[in-house]
Motif scaffolding. Structure first.
Motif, PDB file in Angstrom:
ATOM      1  N   LYS A  64      -3.154   7.541  -0.976  1.00 28.58           N
ATOM      2  CA  LYS A  64      -3.254   7.305   0.466  1.00 28.58           C
ATOM      3  C   LYS A  64      -2.997   8.566   1.278  1.00 28.58           C
ATOM      4  O   LYS A  64      -3.169   8.570   2.501  1.00 28.58           O
ATOM      5  CB  LYS A  64      -2.263   6.206   0.871  1.00 28.58           C
ATOM      6  CG  LYS A  64      -2.585   4.845   0.323  1.00 28.58           C
ATOM      7  CD  LYS A  64      -1.581   3.819   0.832  1.00 28.58           C
ATOM      8  CE  LYS A  64      -1.943   2.419   0.343  1.00 28.58           C
ATOM      9  NZ  LYS A  64      -3.179   1.955   0.944  1.00 28.58           N
ATOM     10  N   GLN A 107       0.407   4.328   7.935  1.00 29.06           N
ATOM     11  CA  GLN A 107       1.255   4.212   6.753  1.00 29.06           C
ATOM     12  C   GLN A 107       2.392   5.233   6.865  1.00 29.06           C
ATOM     13  O   GLN A 107       2.166   6.381   7.246  1.00 29.06           O
ATOM     14  CB  GLN A 107       0.465   4.450   5.452  1.00 29.06           C
ATOM     15  CG  GLN A 107      -0.589   3.399   5.166  1.00 29.06           C
ATOM     16  CD  GLN A 107      -1.886   3.636   5.899  1.00 29.06           C
ATOM     17  OE1 GLN A 107      -2.258   4.779   6.146  1.00 29.06           O
ATOM     18  NE2 GLN A 107      -2.577   2.575   6.259  1.00 29.06           N
ATOM     19  N   ASP A 166       3.157  -0.182   5.532  1.00 29.88           N
ATOM     20  CA  ASP A 166       1.735  -0.120   5.865  1.00 29.88           C
ATOM     21  C   ASP A 166       1.485  -1.079   7.029  1.00 29.88           C
ATOM     22  O   ASP A 166       1.329  -2.283   6.839  1.00 29.88           O
ATOM     23  CB  ASP A 166       0.881  -0.505   4.645  1.00 29.88           C
ATOM     24  CG  ASP A 166      -0.595  -0.164   4.849  1.00 29.88           C
ATOM     25  OD1 ASP A 166      -1.030  -0.116   6.017  1.00 29.88           O
ATOM     26  OD2 ASP A 166      -1.304   0.058   3.846  1.00 29.88           O
TER      27      ASP A 166
END
Length: 591
Positions: A418, A472, A545
């Motif tokens: 991510k 995030q 998240d």
């Protein structure tokens, strides 16, 4: 005065009727204006009145808001009146004083400043007292006093404040004989005295061998403890519920496991499967890897032996190879050209080339030289290695590769995939509980209990200086230093809304991971304490998240997942929350 007004109105209506005959449209308009301008007499103020209040006590939970009803009868406007609320024995220190159309704050009781207001509407004869952030000290009688200089009335309203205590702490100890365990449930900080009930997984109440003990501290708060003899084979779960009513209660659950992790009476089928299935799955993977490695090596050895055997035959018979003998046409060519190599004779299109050029070209010699190279590596030729290695590499995986593939929730893979950057968070001193001490940089959180007075707070925590509502984010917290031998007894971490209230459950805006030495790691699902993986991490990574509405906790040392909340759905900004617990002075350290 009223007869004069009626006479003027009558004459105005007569004029309107005359004008109506001249022009009906204009007459209707003037008639409407006349009706709207006729004065409506105000409701007279009665010479006497009474006050209506609730018959019994009004119940409220500590920390919430409540309205104490007080209304005049008959109903009329009391805005010009004097309205005063005060405690039963503190008439000179009013809780709220309304006079001359405004609140008189000069002599109000300091304990209620900023927490009280009038509600309901004085113009409708309602002078209810709105009390915010109710505390246990607010319990008692409040007097509603209304005065118009000619007549006054006063009456009492009783407020009963209840305090919801801490979440139950449940522990298990071995009982003497009979294959039973002694389960203890403790909770503190209640008012009034709560009740305790035990239930099994099916919801059936358990009463055998149960004992309850209550103690009251100097602040009037009650601590409750209950003991129960229980057979581990009777149920998978055991629940302890401490409550004041169906709405005001706390619950804890535990697996009836003895210290050391063993049941007094064997294991259940689910527990056996929980242990055996992962081990069986791991054994199957290891056996499959060994089979693939052995199979590949055996194929390479067989291929090398075939190549070595072919070379040996060529050296013993340089004129004819086994390949030459399989074709009758090539047999005659070899007799005419004994110098040719088997490679030239294996292709049908090159039948005639040896007759035109019986002497081999350098290219042919290169081919023969390359055929001798397998003797240096009898397992595979260079060509075979290039083709075979590129083909087989994806099929063979090492145990390290399989570990990474199977653990898709590994922390390192998640954050790298991510591309999430670590948040540098400090604490917000304004949100810290009274029993928390912070370092100068706000990175160290420690519990310090005051010696002069007991700690009455249900939650001991502090919020982070940053809030998040999108994207995030992750941060790390050091739970246990490597050089400390003592284990930290309790803590909790997670996120919360800015104005969330106790108890610390998702329904109230708290998504947190708890640790208690007797219980282990646990969370609250539907307001019920639920154990998670029984590990004790030294460093915890919290991953939020906001886009997927999830909150995950990882063991930062091993990268393994501890727990994930999948329903962190809120429109409010979420703030990190840190609690060192209130059972030991060891601090938490924020990276």
């Amino acid at each position: 005065m009223k007869a004069s007004e009626d006479s003027r109105s009558l004459r105005f209506f007569e004029t309107v009727l005359e004008l109506k005959e001249m022009h009906s449209g204009l007459g209707l308009t003037l008639l409407s204006v006349a009706v709207l301008t006729v004065p409506i007499p105000a409701q007279p103020v009665p010479e006497t009145f009474t006050l209506n209040v609730p018959d019994g006590p009004i119940s409220s939970k500590s920390g919430s808001s409540i309205s104490l009803l007080c209304q005049v009868s008959p109903t009329f406007n009391i805005e010009p009146f004097e309205v005063k609320w005060y405690r039963f024995d503190e008439v000179n220190k009013p809780t709220l004083w309304y006079k001359d159309h405004k609140i008189q704050e000069a002599i109000m009781d300091p304990r209620f400043k900023g927490r009280v207001s009038l509600t309901g509407g004085l113009e409708r004869g309602i002078a209810s007292l709105r009390l915010e952030r109710v505390t246990l000290e607010d319990s008692g009688e409040f007097v509603c006093y209304i005065n118009n200089n000619n007549w006054y009335e006063k009456t009492c309203v009783v407020l009963a404040v209840s305090v919801i205590g801490s979440q139950p702490v449940i522990s298990v100890a071995e009982a003497r004989g009979g294959g039973q365990v002694n389960v203890t449930c403790s909770s503190e900080g209640w008012s009034p005295q709560p009740k305790v009930t035990w239930r099994n997984k099916e919801g059936t109440e358990i009463t055998n061998g149960q004992e309850v003990q209550n103690t009251t501290d100097s602040q009037g708060l009650v601590s409750v403890s209950s003991w129960l003899l229980f057979s581990p084979s009777e149920s998978d779960w055991l629940s302890c519920i401490v409550f004041l009513s169906d709405e005001w209660k706390t619950e804890g659950r535990i697996l009836p496991v003895l210290p050391g992790g063993d049941y007094k009476k064997g294991f259940t089928v689910n527990q056996v499967l929980l242990v055996v299935l992962p081990v069986l799955f791991l054994v199957i993977i290891i056996c499959a890897l060994c089979f693939i490695i052995v199979f590949k090596r055996k194929g390479q050895i067989d291929q090398g032996l075939n190549v070595a055997e072919t070379k040996r035959l060529i050296k013993e018979n340089p004129v004819q190879s086994p390949a030459n003998q399989t074709t009758s046409d090539n047999k005659d060519k070899l007799e005419e050209n004994p110098v040719q190599s088997p490679a030239n004779l294996t292709t049908t299109d090159n039948k005639d080339k040896p007759e035109e050029n019986p002497v081999q070209s350098p290219a042919n010699l290169t081919t023969i030289d390359n055929e001798d190279k397998p003797e240096e590596n009898p397992v595979q030729s260079p060509a075979n290695l290039t083709t075979t290695d590129n083909k087989d590499k994806p099929e063979v995986q090492s145990p390290a590769n399989l570990t990474t593939t199977d653990n898709e929730d590994k922390l390192e893979d998640l954050l790298l995939g991510k591309k999430v950057k670590e948040e540098h968070i400090t604490t917000d001193a304004k949100t810290a509980s009274l029993a928390i001490r912070l370092s100068q940089k706000g990175k160290r959180v420690q519990y310090v209990k005051a010696k002069d007075k007991p700690d009455l707070q249900q939650s001991i925590h502090v919020l982070g200086n940053k809030g998040f509502d999108s994207g995030q984010h992750y941060w790390k917290v050091k739970i246990q230093d490597d050089d400390r031998k003592e284990e930290k007894l309790a803590w909790y971490l997670g996120v919360t809304k800015e104005n969330a209230q106790c108890p610390l459950t998702p329904q109230n805006g708290f998504w947190v991971l708890f640790y208690e030495k007797e219980v282990g790691l646990h969370v609250y699902v539907d307001s019920v304490k639920t154990p998670t993986r029984q590990t004790t991490p030294t460093t915890v990574c919290v991953f939020l998240d906001c886009d997927k509405h999830t909150l995950s906790f990882y063991d930062a040392d091993s990268g393994s997942l501890l727990y994930t909340f999948n329903d962190v759905k809120t429109t409010d900004t979420l703030y990190p929350v840190f609690s060192p617990g209130k059972r030991d002075p060891q601090p938490l350290k924020i990276y």
